[in-house]
Design a protein around this motif. Structure first.
Motif, PDB file in Angstrom:
ATOM      1  N   PRO A 258       0.838  -1.213   0.000  1.00  0.00           N
ATOM      2  CA  PRO A 258       0.000   0.000   0.000  1.00  0.00           C
ATOM      3  C   PRO A 258       0.874   1.266   0.000  1.00  0.00           C
ATOM      4  O   PRO A 258       1.049   1.927   1.027  1.00  0.00           O
ATOM      5  N   ILE A 259       1.377   1.625  -1.153  1.00  0.00           N
ATOM      6  CA  ILE A 259       2.428   2.640  -1.264  1.00  0.00           C
ATOM      7  C   ILE A 259       1.956   4.060  -0.954  1.00  0.00           C
ATOM      8  O   ILE A 259       2.763   4.930  -0.609  1.00  0.00           O
ATOM      9  N   SER A 260       0.661   4.329  -1.047  1.00  0.00           N
ATOM     10  CA  SER A 260       0.187   5.698  -0.790  1.00  0.00           C
ATOM     11  C   SER A 260      -0.433   5.860   0.590  1.00  0.00           C
ATOM     12  O   SER A 260      -0.924   6.939   0.926  1.00  0.00           O
ATOM     13  N   PHE A 261      -0.413   4.809   1.398  1.00  0.00           N
ATOM     14  CA  PHE A 261      -1.001   4.856   2.734  1.00  0.00           C
ATOM     15  C   PHE A 261       0.091   4.728   3.787  1.00  0.00           C
ATOM     16  O   PHE A 261       0.929   3.826   3.698  1.00  0.00           O
ATOM     17  N   VAL A 262       0.086   5.585   4.795  1.00  0.00           N
ATOM     18  CA  VAL A 262       1.068   5.482   5.863  1.00  0.00           C
ATOM     19  C   VAL A 262       0.440   4.979   7.159  1.00  0.00           C
ATOM     20  O   VAL A 262       1.132   4.794   8.163  1.00  0.00           O
ATOM     21  N   SER A 263      -0.872   4.753   7.153  1.00  0.00           N
ATOM     22  CA  SER A 263      -1.594   4.254   8.317  1.00  0.00           C
ATOM     23  C   SER A 263      -2.559   3.166   7.876  1.00  0.00           C
ATOM     24  O   SER A 263      -3.081   3.202   6.764  1.00  0.00           O
ATOM     25  N   GLU A 264      -2.811   2.223   8.779  1.00  0.00           N
ATOM     26  CA  GLU A 264      -3.825   1.222   8.494  1.00  0.00           C
ATOM     27  C   GLU A 264      -5.200   1.889   8.589  1.00  0.00           C
ATOM     28  O   GLU A 264      -5.456   2.702   9.470  1.00  0.00           O
ATOM     29  N   ASN A 265      -6.071   1.552   7.642  1.00  0.00           N
ATOM     30  CA  ASN A 265      -7.391   2.185   7.569  1.00  0.00           C
ATOM     31  C   ASN A 265      -8.336   1.241   6.851  1.00  0.00           C
ATOM     32  O   ASN A 265      -7.980   0.095   6.564  1.00  0.00           O
ATOM     33  N   SER A 266      -9.527   1.707   6.544  1.00  0.00           N
ATOM     34  CA  SER A 266     -10.519   0.833   5.916  1.00  0.00           C
ATOM     35  C   SER A 266     -10.046   0.313   4.562  1.00  0.00           C
ATOM     36  O   SER A 266     -10.423  -0.789   4.150  1.00  0.00           O
TER      37      SER A 266
END
Length: 331
Positions: A258-266
């Protein structure tokens, strides 16, 4: 003392707040570019229609979004790294803590400078740009005259890219990922019309992936793809679903990054870990691996600290973003 405001999308803290969260999201002109009252009415309609589906997603996550808790951990780690010369605040775009309340807290702390730091590594007018516009508006409304510095993005920050290299390398060992695996660098999607109008987001995603793969020569088979499409417009491609299907046809294991996410989310915990994983299994693709987001990884926090402390010395290397980065530095 300098105030550092780290910001992200936000998410509902319980199921009853899913619909107002969705309304705030779709009422943003950067998301639905319509004049009022049409934007208001459409935001009401979309948030009502999507409420049930979105609630089901958050039920899968325990009834709420984890993003505020994740962001607070990042803020605590950044505060520790920066020391007493800085004070770190958490702000969200579409749910609490919202800009209006955070800017008052910042002003009460009487800082010599405010630094806006996105938790979106790759710049887009629909994410970081939207937050900057809303913050500017709030400053005018409150009469805030404190000097402001905006950090645009960091796809070329070496510590950010090294944080992903370190996590991928560790997960290859932890999960015993096969050498012939195909890496799907999955980023949040964006309508193609946004890119045609000059949004540098796609270029930023490619820049990040190129840097990570260049530093990890063991990744020989990889593709950039996009997830979370909403609405009838044509979005960036290929889609993550299409790449999962192609990998199944090629009979190769896949690793989702998930290269554009820095946090776990939905979009990571539900879409990647459940929805796409289930889809892959239905295609007979059982070797499905997922790399965690950087969260409060030491290198990532060091990257954020370096941006706060040395932002003027680290220009964005992405060509299409030079103008926007330079204009933000002058703001």
């Amino acid at each position: 003392m300098k105030a550092v405001v780290i910001f992200n999308l936000g998410g509902p803290d319980n199921l009853k707040n899913v619909r107002p969260f969705l309304f705030n999201l779709f009422y943003d002109k950067a998301i639905l570019n319509l004049i009022n009252p049409f934007r208001y009415l459409l935001a009401k309609l979309v948030s009502t229609r999507r409420n049930s589906t979105a609630q089901d997603i958050y039920k899968h996550l325990g009834g709420r979004s984890p993003i505020l808790e994740e962001t607070q951990k990042q803020a605590d780690a950044l505060q520790k790294s920066l020391g007493e010369d800085y004070k770190v605040f958490v702000c969200m775009r579409y749910w609490f803590p919202l800009i209006d309340s955070v800017i008052k807290q910042v002003m009460d702390s009487n800082p010599e400078e405010i630094i806006l730091l996105p938790l979106y590594p790759q710049y887009s007018l629909a994410t970081t740009g939207s937050f900057f516009d809303a913050w500017d508006k709030a400053m005018k409304e409150t009469g805030c005259l404190i000097p402001l510095r905006k950090i645009c993005c960091y796809p070329s920050n070496s510590l950010f890219n090294k944080s992903y290299m370190a996590i991928i390398s560790q997960e290859i060992k932890n999960q015993n990922i096969p050498q012939n695996a195909r890496y799907l660098f999955s980023a949040h999607g964006l309508p193609k019309k946004n890119i045609a109008q000059g949004d540098p987001y796609e270029e930023h995603v490619h820049f990040s992936v190129n840097e990570v793969t260049k530093g990890l020569p063991l990744i020989r088979d990889y593709v950039i793809c996009y997830q979370s499409k909403v609405g009838p417009l044509e979005w960036l491609g290929p889609s993550t679903e299409d790449e999962i299907l192609r990998a199944a046809n090629d009979k190769v294991p896949i690793v989702i990054v998930p290269i554009s996410f820095v946090s776990e989310n939905s979009e990571t915990l539900y879409e990647l870990d459940y929805l796409y994983h289930t889809y892959a299994n239905s295609l007979g693709l059982t070797q499905y691996y997922r790399i965690p987001t950087v969260q409060a990884n030491t290198l990532f926090i060091e990257a954020l600290a370096s941006l706060v402390q040395n932002e003027h010395q680290q220009p964005c290397l992405a060509i299409r973003c030079q103008l926007s980065c330079n204009s933000l530095r002058a703001a």
